[in-house]
Structure formats: structure tokens, C-alpha cells
Scaffold this motif. Sequence first.
Motif, PDB file in Angstrom:
ATOM      1  N   ARG A  28       0.876  -1.188   0.126  1.00 60.91           N
ATOM      2  CA  ARG A  28       0.074  -0.124  -0.149  1.00 60.91           C
ATOM      3  C   ARG A  28       1.061   1.240   0.068  1.00 60.91           C
ATOM      4  O   ARG A  28       0.458   2.142  -0.497  1.00 60.91           O
ATOM      5  CB  ARG A  28      -0.837  -0.031   1.168  1.00 60.91           C
ATOM      6  N   ASP A  81      -1.476   1.417 -10.817  1.00 60.79           N
ATOM      7  CA  ASP A  81      -2.781   1.415 -10.587  1.00 60.79           C
ATOM      8  C   ASP A  81      -3.500   1.905  -9.716  1.00 60.79           C
ATOM      9  O   ASP A  81      -4.475   1.698  -8.972  1.00 60.79           O
ATOM     10  CB  ASP A  81      -3.173  -0.173 -11.092  1.00 60.79           C
ATOM     11  N   HIS A  82      -2.324   2.558  -8.743  1.00 61.05           N
ATOM     12  CA  HIS A  82      -2.874   3.063  -7.511  1.00 61.05           C
ATOM     13  C   HIS A  82      -2.559   4.722  -7.313  1.00 61.05           C
ATOM     14  O   HIS A  82      -1.493   4.760  -8.042  1.00 61.05           O
ATOM     15  CB  HIS A  82      -2.204   2.402  -6.380  1.00 61.05           C
ATOM     16  N   GLN A 135     -10.230   6.513  -8.914  1.00 64.50           N
ATOM     17  CA  GLN A 135     -10.855   7.471  -7.626  1.00 64.50           C
ATOM     18  C   GLN A 135     -11.563   6.549  -6.383  1.00 64.50           C
ATOM     19  O   GLN A 135     -11.982   5.549  -7.143  1.00 64.50           O
ATOM     20  CB  GLN A 135     -11.933   8.476  -8.045  1.00 64.50           C
ATOM     21  N   ASP A 136     -11.551   6.982  -5.459  1.00 62.93           N
ATOM     22  CA  ASP A 136     -11.828   6.433  -4.150  1.00 62.93           C
ATOM     23  C   ASP A 136     -12.693   7.588  -3.390  1.00 62.93           C
ATOM     24  O   ASP A 136     -13.032   8.714  -3.981  1.00 62.93           O
ATOM     25  CB  ASP A 136     -11.107   5.743  -3.410  1.00 62.93           C
ATOM     26  N   SER A 137     -13.352   7.260  -2.290  1.00 61.81           N
ATOM     27  CA  SER A 137     -14.341   8.210  -1.748  1.00 61.81           C
ATOM     28  C   SER A 137     -13.639   9.354  -1.089  1.00 61.81           C
ATOM     29  O   SER A 137     -14.305  10.156  -0.601  1.00 61.81           O
ATOM     30  CB  SER A 137     -14.822   7.199  -0.550  1.00 61.81           C
ATOM     31  N   ALA A 138     -12.309   9.534  -1.336  1.00 59.07           N
ATOM     32  CA  ALA A 138     -11.668  10.586  -0.657  1.00 59.07           C
ATOM     33  C   ALA A 138     -11.389  11.659  -1.666  1.00 59.07           C
ATOM     34  O   ALA A 138     -11.094  12.628  -1.546  1.00 59.07           O
ATOM     35  CB  ALA A 138     -10.357  10.274   0.242  1.00 59.07           C
ATOM     36  N   ILE A 174      -7.347  13.390   3.268  1.00 58.84           N
ATOM     37  CA  ILE A 174      -8.370  12.774   3.949  1.00 58.84           C
ATOM     38  C   ILE A 174      -8.174  11.239   4.341  1.00 58.84           C
ATOM     39  O   ILE A 174      -8.523  10.588   5.265  1.00 58.84           O
ATOM     40  CB  ILE A 174      -9.586  12.934   3.179  1.00 58.84           C
ATOM     41  N   ARG A 175      -7.564  10.540   3.178  1.00 61.74           N
ATOM     42  CA  ARG A 175      -7.254   9.063   3.296  1.00 61.74           C
ATOM     43  C   ARG A 175      -6.360   8.844   4.269  1.00 61.74           C
ATOM     44  O   ARG A 175      -6.268   7.788   4.958  1.00 61.74           O
ATOM     45  CB  ARG A 175      -6.655   8.814   1.896  1.00 61.74           C
ATOM     46  N   ASN A 176      -5.485   9.914   4.612  1.00 65.20           N
ATOM     47  CA  ASN A 176      -4.146   9.335   5.607  1.00 65.20           C
ATOM     48  C   ASN A 176      -4.349  10.116   6.984  1.00 65.20           C
ATOM     49  O   ASN A 176      -3.753   9.586   8.049  1.00 65.20           O
ATOM     50  CB  ASN A 176      -2.977   9.889   5.039  1.00 65.20           C
ATOM     51  N   CYS A 188     -21.274  15.292   3.325  1.00 58.55           N
ATOM     52  CA  CYS A 188     -20.187  14.584   2.234  1.00 58.55           C
ATOM     53  C   CYS A 188     -19.950  13.192   2.170  1.00 58.55           C
ATOM     54  O   CYS A 188     -20.001  12.427   3.185  1.00 58.55           O
ATOM     55  CB  CYS A 188     -18.911  15.134   2.585  1.00 58.55           C
ATOM     56  N   SER A 189     -20.053  12.578   1.139  1.00 55.48           N
ATOM     57  CA  SER A 189     -20.043  10.964   0.916  1.00 55.48           C
ATOM     58  C   SER A 189     -18.740  10.654   1.148  1.00 55.48           C
ATOM     59  O   SER A 189     -17.715  11.224   0.449  1.00 55.48           O
ATOM     60  CB  SER A 189     -20.688  10.471   0.019  1.00 55.48           C
ATOM     61  N   TYR A 205     -15.960   9.879   6.907  1.00 52.61           N
ATOM     62  CA  TYR A 205     -16.437  10.033   5.458  1.00 52.61           C
ATOM     63  C   TYR A 205     -16.984   8.895   4.364  1.00 52.61           C
ATOM     64  O   TYR A 205     -17.435   9.406   3.499  1.00 52.61           O
ATOM     65  CB  TYR A 205     -15.333  11.065   4.770  1.00 52.61           C
ATOM     66  N   ASP A 206     -16.672   7.809   4.768  1.00 53.65           N
ATOM     67  CA  ASP A 206     -17.229   6.601   4.169  1.00 53.65           C
ATOM     68  C   ASP A 206     -17.661   5.381   5.266  1.00 53.65           C
ATOM     69  O   ASP A 206     -17.189   5.758   6.502  1.00 53.65           O
ATOM     70  CB  ASP A 206     -16.371   6.242   3.034  1.00 53.65           C
ATOM     71  N   HIS A 226     -14.776   4.384   7.680  1.00 60.38           N
ATOM     72  CA  HIS A 226     -13.959   5.113   8.464  1.00 60.38           C
ATOM     73  C   HIS A 226     -14.749   5.857   9.447  1.00 60.38           C
ATOM     74  O   HIS A 226     -15.944   6.346   9.180  1.00 60.38           O
ATOM     75  CB  HIS A 226     -13.304   6.324   7.645  1.00 60.38           C
ATOM     76  N   ALA A 234      -6.497  -3.910  -6.412  1.00 58.14           N
ATOM     77  CA  ALA A 234      -6.573  -2.633  -6.957  1.00 58.14           C
ATOM     78  C   ALA A 234      -7.984  -2.368  -7.050  1.00 58.14           C
ATOM     79  O   ALA A 234      -8.194  -1.029  -7.249  1.00 58.14           O
ATOM     80  CB  ALA A 234      -5.985  -2.428  -8.277  1.00 58.14           C
ATOM     81  N   ARG A 282     -11.796  -0.743  -6.227  1.00 55.56           N
ATOM     82  CA  ARG A 282     -12.210   0.176  -5.382  1.00 55.56           C
ATOM     83  C   ARG A 282     -13.256  -0.689  -4.579  1.00 55.56           C
ATOM     84  O   ARG A 282     -14.186  -1.356  -4.998  1.00 55.56           O
ATOM     85  CB  ARG A 282     -12.954   1.306  -6.020  1.00 55.56           C
ATOM     86  N   GLU A 308       3.148   2.993   6.762  1.00 55.90           N
ATOM     87  CA  GLU A 308       3.307   1.716   7.446  1.00 55.90           C
ATOM     88  C   GLU A 308       4.300   1.026   7.948  1.00 55.90           C
ATOM     89  O   GLU A 308       4.671  -0.140   7.564  1.00 55.90           O
ATOM     90  CB  GLU A 308       2.642   0.952   6.291  1.00 55.90           C
TER      91      GLU A 308
END
Lengths: 652, 153, 355, 322
Positions: C37, C53-54, C146-149, C331-333, C354-355, D30-31, D34, D126, D128, D280
Motif C-alpha cells: 500500500r 494502478d494506484h 478514484q475513491d471516496s476521498a 483525508i485518506r491518511n 459529504c459522502s 467520510y465513508d 472510516h 486494485a 475500489r 506503514e
Amino acid sequence: MRIGVFVCQCGTNIASTVETEAVAREALQHPDVVYATSYMYTCSEPGQQQIQRAIQEENLQGVVVAACSPRMHEPTFRRAVEKAGLNRFMFEMANIREHVSWISNDRQANTRKAAELVHMAVAKLRFNHPLSPSRVAINKRVLVIGGGVAGIQAALDCAEGGLEVVLVERQPSIGGKMAKLDKTFPTIDCSSCILGPKMVDVAQKENIRLYACSEVESVAGYIGNFSVQIRRKATCVDWNLCTGCGLCMEKCPAKKVPDHFNEDLGNTRAIGIPFPQAIPKKATIDKEHCRQFTRGKCGVCKKICPVGAIDYEMEDEFISEDFGAIIVATGFDLFDHSSYGEYGGGRFPDVISGLQYERILSASGPFGGHIQRPSDGRQPRNIVFIACVGSRDASVDRPYCSGVCCMYIAKQAILTRDHLPDSNCYVFYMDIRSPGKNYDEFVRRAQEEYGVNYIRGRVGKIYPKNNHLIVQGADTLLGAQVEVEADLVVLATGVEASAGARELAEKLRISYDQYGFYMESHPKLRPVETNTAGVYLAGVCQGPKDIPSSVAQGSAAAAKVQALFSRDTIETSPQVALVNERACVACGKCIQVCPFGAIQWKELRGGIQKAEVLPSVCQGCGLCNATCPPKAVQLQHCTDNQILAEIDVLCA
Amino acid sequence: MTQSHDNPAHKQALTIVGFLCNWCSYGGADTAGVCRFKQPTDLRIIRVPCTGRMDPLFIARSLILGADGVLVSGCHPKDCHYAVGNLYARRRLEVLKRMLPFMGIDGDRFRYTWVSASEGQRWQQVVTEFSEQIRSLGPNPGVTGKSAAAATA
Amino acid sequence: MDTAIKFIAFDQLNSALDRISEQLDVWVPVASKDQKRVIQFAPYRPGMTLVLDHQTTLGPKQVVLPQVEALFRFDYRKSADEPSRQKVQLEDPHPPAPTLIFGARPCDVKGFLVLDQVFSAGPFVDGIYAARREQTLFATMVCGQQDSACFCSSVGSGPTDRTGSDLWITPIAAGYVVEALSDRAHPVMAWLQEAATELHVAAAGKVQEEAARQQVGNLAVDQCQQHFLQRFADTNYWQEVAGQCLSCGICTFVCPTCYCFSITDEMKDKHGERIRSWDSCMFFTYTLEASGHNPRPSRLERYRNRVGHKFSYFPEKYQGLIACCGCGRCIRNCPVSIDIRKAVQNLQGQNHACS
Amino acid sequence: MNSDLRSELHKKAEQAWPDLELLIGWQAGYDDLHTTPVFIRDSAEISKLIWNPWCTQNLAVYVAKHFAASSGKDDKKIGVCVKGCDSRSLIALLQENLVARERFYIIGMPCKGIVDLRKLHALSGAARILSVQVNAEQVALKSAAGVLHFPLDEVLMRKCRRCRYPNPLIHDVLVGDPLTPRTDAHEAYNDVAAIERLSLQERLAFWQGELDRCLRCYACRNACPLCVCQDRCIAETRDPKWLTQYMHLPEKFMFHFIHALHLAGRCTECGECERVCPMEIPVALIKEALNKITLELLDFEAGLDPQRVPPLLTFDAGETGI
């Protein structure tokens, strides 16, 4: 900062294995160093003047001296730079003698090492700040621990100077070992005749308070302000009432109590006064042998005591006293000769210790001064003295010389020949140690005038035969085996640290050596000081010595206390912890660990709590600094940055 | 510090950092000097008031930065000039000593010991043994391996 | 000069990069060992496995603005006869080498457009940054993960935003289609051997179309400059959006647009460097004044400043440019999942989830 | 799975509310994957509280740092929700007198484990993640690539798989029934033991590789409930200057030594330092190793008995073996 570096050659002490010129040259390369030189004797008057001149001419703001140990001359150089106008803490020392030149002959490696030590000192100095001492009042009372001749002398000298003295003695009477001696070398004058008046003086001085049968329980505080708790052991006799009449002792039905004052050669009672000249002249109950305690009933003394002083219920009492200085004069014990199996290991009643023989010789002793054998009371004809029993013998962990045995054997042999002109005295010895004034002459008199037979050699074995003791030994001068048919054998038992010496040292926070003798600050130059300021030493607790030396040390310690007390206040070291309030997170860990209770909470506006160091209580150990997670507490003159600077010179 | 010397006894100088309490071990090292007890020359002594002053981080930092060895020495337990400083220290130092190897730093590069001011001979023995130990371990690669690189360069 | 569209088959990627890296310093996204990751840009070495791909954990910001860099080295030299006199000698850092950042995302590149305003657009030009920026090419990849953030579309960018890129990479079923977007890209194009076929180009077109349809994020930022100023003193509001902030530096260190730095002299004896290192406005020490006073003493003032800087002060100074690329890394971290979108959205007083 | 427990939490929070001025709990983030801490100052907001296997944050982190000094209005308390591991942090704070017990109302949450998002992402690859359903001991992960089913245990955080204290050791009220602990102390240090089995060189290489990624963002430190220095941390101060601003390995090692050694004998293994690390780095392992040492050497585990003094803040004159 403008730094000057002075590399001492110490004559050839340093210069013979360190290139001092090269060390000085390299020092010039370090940042802030503007002056560096090497000199023959930096600690000498011209050496110090050279530093002072350089401070003036080169405008130095900091000085590094690379020389001997800072434990030796740091105070000297601090005074020198201070005289030239620098703050005394703008000075650092690199130890290139004890830690460099004296421990290796590798000139190249030594020079490298000296240069690095100088570099470290410079790096540290760059973080130094001027520090100023503060002053605290001195409590002008002195505690003397131990009432032997050294303690008595110290107490009297202090009292003579007008000081208030408290003398604590573990035994029921003061007098110590000297009180047990019959005569003293080399003058053969009577021990109790010269000690007795001094003991009486102690009792009579108004400004000496004597606590006999007492011990120091705990010590807190610091020079000028010690707080000491004293345990007064239960004597079961109210000393305020006891008149010392001795009636109780007469009537006490427990008659088989070993007489410790007479080294167990006779018996005494379970209540009584240890010896006629005892100070204080008060009775004490020996609970171990008193029938009231062993059998739960008796009460004879209580009934007989005309003043009603007996109190079986008495318990130990604790009193707290404050002092400005402490003199430790706790004396010594005798080596227990039972560990010498070849001398009978304590099994033969007629193999006795030197101190037992003193009691036998003494007119107030168990046999009234008549020399007789403990076993059958017979007058001995052949008496053998064996030197170095528990001295100079690594096999019993006593490699040191007790210093007094050679002399007391000579004395005892002379007295024996005096008392019993028909007797034969033999002394087995290794070497004769008689370096005092008139000492060697004294030994010669024993040999030449009194005809004492001195045999150089060790005794290999003693065994009983036909009511005699056969002493087998070697005469190394003749190279022959010797056998003596003795009636009495006196072992010159050596001196060892007194029982409990280590525990007391821990309470006083002074050091002791591996044998339990207390460490003086410097073996030559500070013989009665300890490393704990305000605590002084006198007598054998510091190391084996004879009466004149013990008395001299008692007086010396008293003089030190007088000097200390001649001022009203004392400078406290500014090398203490200091809290940076901004960085303090009020976690309280420093308060938790401080061994001296020197850190407390302080409340700022708005109820914000911060730690605060009491500089007069802080001893500067730095434990708080090591514990403080954000390093808000910094030990002045040994800050994190200073230590890190030294590390970085070596590692970064 | 990886200079080489011509003297065969010092094929490679080591950096050994010593932290000595002022009252006991520094005095012990002085005593050893006064008695002319010969010792290896790799040790560099930093004087601290008490082993209680020793934050284990000083030792960690020395070893991380590449010191070949670190020696801490103070008064014997129960004989601390400050009563208990070394009693705190021995816990902290032992914990560090056991943690170092977990992080890949040889715990044998760090030693703590108790030497009194009178024990000059013992000090000589401690220094000699520890210096030998470090010599047998060789230069500390540190966490960057820089010393090892310098040694091969 | 060959400027046609090029194609790199998946199994040819390393050989293509091997060739390019002979000419340029190439930075590529790779996973650290055993840690799938954590993906960072690293200097390309033959045989490396790229992770394309990330989104990377850290953007390529460090290639142009390293976390630590020496601005210059200095050396004090003592005079031989008079040790109190010394001269200082300065040495510049090495000039930057031509560099290609391969496999960045549009959001990553957008970050540099923000940094450029500060460091190289003038009137004050940071020579070191500008030189490195000048030497750096971007081979950017259309974004499909894209992801939720993520919310790049909300801040004027998007998965197909080509602004600032020199080469454009579109992954298709068989490999990567590469187009040149700037003249600077031509030499790189020339080192790629295989031309794209019409089929490749068509497939790429489809991927582009699909990506372009994505509206990533629904944050409305048009009035946020004013709204922020109105909310400035509303302590309850900032407590609500950032009361849980731990004051760590993650959001700023992973942010492609954060550029604040600290300058320190690190010295040993007479030698040293003046270094520039990333700072974080989330740290207490960031605004700590020499007096000990700190105008932003708590997390709330610090978080407020972060929002204000990106969405109000910066656009005010730089022609409406928002100092956020919508990459969602902060946001993600965030250890406590603070959502900067919520903080910005609610400035406007709307109760918009916000979703 | 947690709707019953959630309503129980709401009920118990409502009951306690008259004595509280503030309640710290978890709310939706936010989702779905989380959660974020919430500070409830109004009883109307109690409904925001949630309790599920995503409630990862250790809320004890706010206790000493933000509220220890403030005294309550009208003797009102601060409510705080804690899992078993979080409760040990509270006890550790009590052990050091950093908080006063009477200042807090502790809502204990017996905990079956918290989901490790990194493991979920590793499983989804990978693709989502669209949604995740947890039913009893099973997880259903729906991603763009389809639906995956696997046991909950497989995606729990490392600390949960070695958890010995699922039930809060200190609480005023418990939400749900106490659970049975899963491992004994012996197994708890398996991860440390695995590192210890490596050679010295391998261990150094391991930490060089891991710590090299450190950004010195200080999230591990700030997320630690026991790192009370915070803004005054010596990793950042210039006086004393323990660290430079360089990002070389020695600085990174040194920072982690500071962090770990300051926690020696104090760390309660809540694992937050490791969870929050964006790079990590398994930093919790260092503290676990220290805990193993203090357990073996000094027979001490932090955060169990509020009366015990952390071992490095005290001494035993008679102890042997060290």
C-alpha cells in the motif's frame, strides 16, 4: 566565544607520553579557539598568571585547561580565571594525565586521545553559561557520630570553640576501644588516666549533648542544613532518674552474663554500668539476659532501685535534630580470629586476642591486672605473640596493614616482662612496622632491654599438648623450624571496619572502600573531608591508625567544622537543575524521582502548574534531567546540549 | 574515527565513549591513573555527576551515530553519592541494553558497571576487558553503515 | 522528429524506461518492499516493478521540492597566523539533472502548478526550485481509480486534466498509449520505439472518454474565499470540524500543494549546510515566535489556517487559484479521518453531507 | 451486527448525560470504512454515537492532552468511550497522575476486534471497495471486482489478534457483555519473537528498510495517548537539540528511540502509533519489544493496576539480576 586552551606538560608527567605542543596546535583549529599554548606547570603560580594574562590580552571568554584530573585542580583553575574577571563556570578541564599519560606509553595514541579530550572540552565550553552561587544560612550545630577518642576529641574541640555539639554513641558509654586499653605505646602511660578526664569533660561541657545507647536512624538535607533522626535505644532505665549508684547491678540475680567490656573474659550482670569510669554513668538492662525478659518475671532491680528508674516497658525513642555539619568517628572492630583454623579457630581458651590481653593486663580487668590464663587461672610462663592475624593476609581478604599491632605487641610484651620477670615472651612477626615518633626505639627496647624474643616468620600451627599450647612456626632468618611450648598465645588481631559502617555510609551518602573504611575526599590533601560536603571523618573509620593520629584527625575535623561555621552563610553550588517553564508539561515525573525532595509544584497565573527546583535543596545529580521527557529540567553545567556536544565530537 | 595507526597495537583506533559518575568511577579512573595501571587508549570519558543523569538516549545516540562502544560506570548500588541515582539508572540502562539488539544494534557494544573511587585496579580491568570486547566486535557499522563503507574505502 | 503517438506494451515498459533512464533521471511510482500500500516515487533502476494502478501515498512533490535539501554548504577557514580571524567559504549545491516523472496523476501535476506560483512565477524566484522545475518533465497518466476521498473535479482539475503535463499516458488492455503534450516531450517520444496503432489510439480514446465522464467530488468552492472569512472567528465551527485533530504533519506532508519549509543551519565544527526542510503548519513550532509566543497555539487555529490558506488566502493572492488539487491524500491518511471537504463545504452554512 | 449495542450505547449515554459536560465517542466518518472521534456537548447529538468494528481511534488520546487540567463546571464529568486496549491507556495515565479518575465517566466497550483497513485493501487488490458488511464472524467485501467473503479474524488489526484484554479494565458502565480473551501473555509477543529470531544484521537491515520511509510527520507520537510532551517533544526542540532537520537514517532511528524509550514501561499497546503511520512502519513492534523486556525484567505491564508505579520511575534497592 573566544576560547583559550592551555595544555599542561606537568613536568614530564604528561609531556613524556603526550605531544603537548601538537595537542595545543590542533586545539587552535577548533571553532572559537583563538589562543592555545603548552606550558610546563600550568597549576603553578606563573602558569596561572599565564592564563590570566591571556584572558586579558586575548579577551578570552572561556578557558580550557588540559592537565590533571578536574577532581584535583578544577577549583584551582576556577579561582584563577575568576581572578582574571571570568565567571568560574566559563572553564573546562580535559584530564590528560590520569586518563591519558599515566595509563599508556603509546605516544601517538595518547596524543590523539588528548587532542580529542581537548576538542570535547572546547565543544562543551561553547555551551557553558556564567553561573552564580547563591547563599544559604548555616545551622551552627555539629553532630559527632561515635564517642571513641577521635569523636571525643572532635566534640571537645568543637565545644571549646563555642559550638553546640551533639555526640551520638552506640554503646552505653563513650570511650570506645581506648577505654579498654591498659597502657598506651610508646610511653606506657595509663590509657584511662589520659582518656578519663576527656570523657568527664564531655559530660561536663554545657554545649555538648550526649546521646549514649543511640544510633543515627536517617540523614536528610545538605551542608549547613542537615536534618538527622536519632534512635535512642530503650535502656529500660530512665536515665533522668538513674544516679549510677550500682545497687541494681549488685542485686541482679542474672550473674552469668558475658562481660563485653572485658571482651567476654568474665561475667557481669544483666543490668549495670559497663565499667567504673563510664560516661554517662547510667545503668542499662541487657534484655538478652535479663530474667524479666527471658523468663517474664523477676523485677528485682525495679524493686531495689531507690529512685524508681527501672521501666521494662520502655521503647526506642526517636528524636530529630538539625545540624550544619557532621563528624563521623565510628571507629573499628577487631578481626574475628576464628577464621584461622591453624590457630585453633577460637577453640582454645588460651589463644586470645590482643584486646582480651589488654583486659587481662588492666588493673580494672577481669583478673585485677594479674596475668593468668583464662582456662585455669594459672600464671603463664611462656607467652607467644603472633603478629598480622587478619592483617596483610589476602587469603582472609585483609591485605592491608592494621598499623597498630606491631606496636601494641611490643607494649604488651614489655608489660608482660614487667609483671612477670620470669616469663618468656616470643613474638612471631612478618616485618616490624614502627614508623612513629619514638616507635622504633620502643620496639628496640622490647627486644634489647626486655629480652623479648622476636622470631621472623609465620606460625603454621598451634595445638594443645599436656596443658600447653605447642606453637609451630618458621624462623625465616635462621631458615629453621621453631616450636615453642606456650602457656598463653596472644593473637595480634587486626583492625576492620566497624559493623554497620556501610549502612551508616549509605545514610550519610559518603563512600567507603571495599573493606568498609570511609573514603576521604583526597588521600593526601583532603584527609578528613568526604565527598559529601559538610560530612567529615575522624579516627579509624577512615582507615587503620593509632591513638595520636585518631586524636589529630578528631582535631582536624573539628577545625574544618570551625572554619565552615566561621561564616554565617554558605555558597550553594549553582550546578543545580533548572526548569524551563515553557517546556515543562507538568507531568510531575521529576518531582516523583528527586531523591532530595528538591522539586515542587508551582502555580502560575490561571492555575497552570509547572515544576520548580529549590536550588538550595538540589544536589545536582541530574536524575530529574534524565527523567524529564521534554527535557524541560536541565542540570546546569551538565545540560543535554553540553553532553551532546561532547558525544558529537566523538561520533557525529 | 577510523584512522589507522602505524603502531600494530592500534591497527585501528576505536571510539569508545565513557560516561562516568563524578564521585565513584571518575575517581576510580583517576586512581587507576595515579597507580599507573596501563589501559587501552580508545576510551574517551565524559564526566557526569551521577549515572542517574544518564538518559539512555545519550547511549542510543552515541551508538546510532557510530560509536564503537559505550561504557557507563557509576557508584556501586546502595553507595550512590545521591543515594539512589544509580538504582534508577541500572533499570533504565538494562532495559536499553536489552532493546538495542532488537533494533539491530549489538548489545555487547554497551556495558554498564559499578566501580568505586578506590577501585583503580578494577577500573583497569573493566576498561581492558571492554576495549578488548569492542575490538573483537570491530567497528560499529552504525545505522547507516557509513563506518563500514569508510573502512573499505 | 518523430512526434507520432507511441505505444509501450506492458512487457516493454521496463526496457523503455531503461532506455529513457540512460538519458534522464527517471522517477517512477514503486511499492516499498512487502508493503503493497505504500507507494512512493523513487529513482528508476532497471528491473523495478512500477505500481501504476494506484494513487501513490506520497506524490512526486519531493522530486522538485525534496523534504530536505542543502541551499548551500559553508566552511570556516581559520587564518594560520591569527586564529581569531576566519574566512567563510560558500559552495553551491550541484545543478539539477534533467528528470522525467513517469506515472504521475493529474492531481499530482496540479500540485506543481500551485508550487510554481510561489517559487518560480515571480516576482521572487527561488533559483533552486526553478532550476529543478525547468529540468523536470511529467509523463502523466489518465486517472481511473478514484475513491471516496478523491475530489479533483471539485477544484478545477479532473481525471483527464492535461494541464502542466509533457507526456500523456493512457493505459489500455495491452499497454500504454503515450502522446506528447509539449515540445519538451519530443526527445522522450523519440526514445520510445513502438508507434501506436489506430486500434491502440481508439482504445485509448475510449478510456479517456470514460474517465472524462467522471465527476470526481461534489464540493462547491466558488464562494469559499468569502465564506471562510465569515467563519474565521466561529470557534464552535472549527471545534466541530477539527476538534479531533491530533496536530500531526500527515496532511501537509502527503499534500502535493503544501510547500511551507523551514531553514536551518546544521553545523559540525567549522563546516555546515544551510538546509531547507518541509515544515508543517500543523506543528506547534511552525508559528512559534522567538519570544515564546505562539499566535496559533492550538490545533484549531492551525487547522483553520490550513483551510484558509488553501481556499481563501492563496486564491486571493494568485488569481483565484485554489491551493488544493483534490487528491484526497489528507483525508485518506488522516488518523482521525478529518475531511477537509466537509470543513470547506460547511463554511457556506449549507448542511451538506459529504459522502 | 451492532445495532443492538449501538442502541444500548445511546441509552447508557442518555442515562449518564445529566452528570456529563462532554462525551467523547466515535461517529461515522467520510465513508463506511472510516469513523472519526466526536465531542458531544449537547444530548441531542448522542444519536451520532456509533459502535462497530471500525471504531479504531483510541479516544484516551484526548483525555490527558486536552482535558486533564480543566476542572468541570458544577462537578460535571467528561464521558469517554473506551475499548479494552484503550482502557489500559487510561489506567496508565492514572498511574502517572496525569488524569484524575473522578474527572471521567468511562463507558466501556467489550471489543471483538477492529478491522485493519490495510488488510481489506490488500484483499480487494486494485479494485475500489464499494461496501463492507460484517455479520457475526464473517465479512463480505463488495468491490468493483465482485463480492468476497472471509472470516472477520483475517482482517482484524495485529493488536486485536494478540489482544488479552478485550474487556475494559476500568469503566463506570459497560456496553454489551464481557468477552473471553483470546490469547495468553506467552503468545502475545509472537511478532516480537519473530524479529528476535533474525540475525543482528537482518534486524538492522529490517529497521533500516522500515525506518527509512519515516517522514517525521510525528503522527505516531501525536496519536499516542501517553506521549504527553506533544508540542515540547525533543524531536523538534532546538534547545536541547537532540535532532537535526536532516532526514538521514540516524535522525529517523533517533526519533523512534526517543518515542519508544519514553514509553518504556508505559506503553499499553493500543497500536495507534502503527495504525496512523502513513508509511506503514511497524513502529508498535519497538514498544512491544520494550514491553516484553519490562515484563521479563521488572514484572511490569503498563495500564493494568492504577496503583502501580511505572518501573522506570522507581527502583528496588534489593533487586538482583540487573
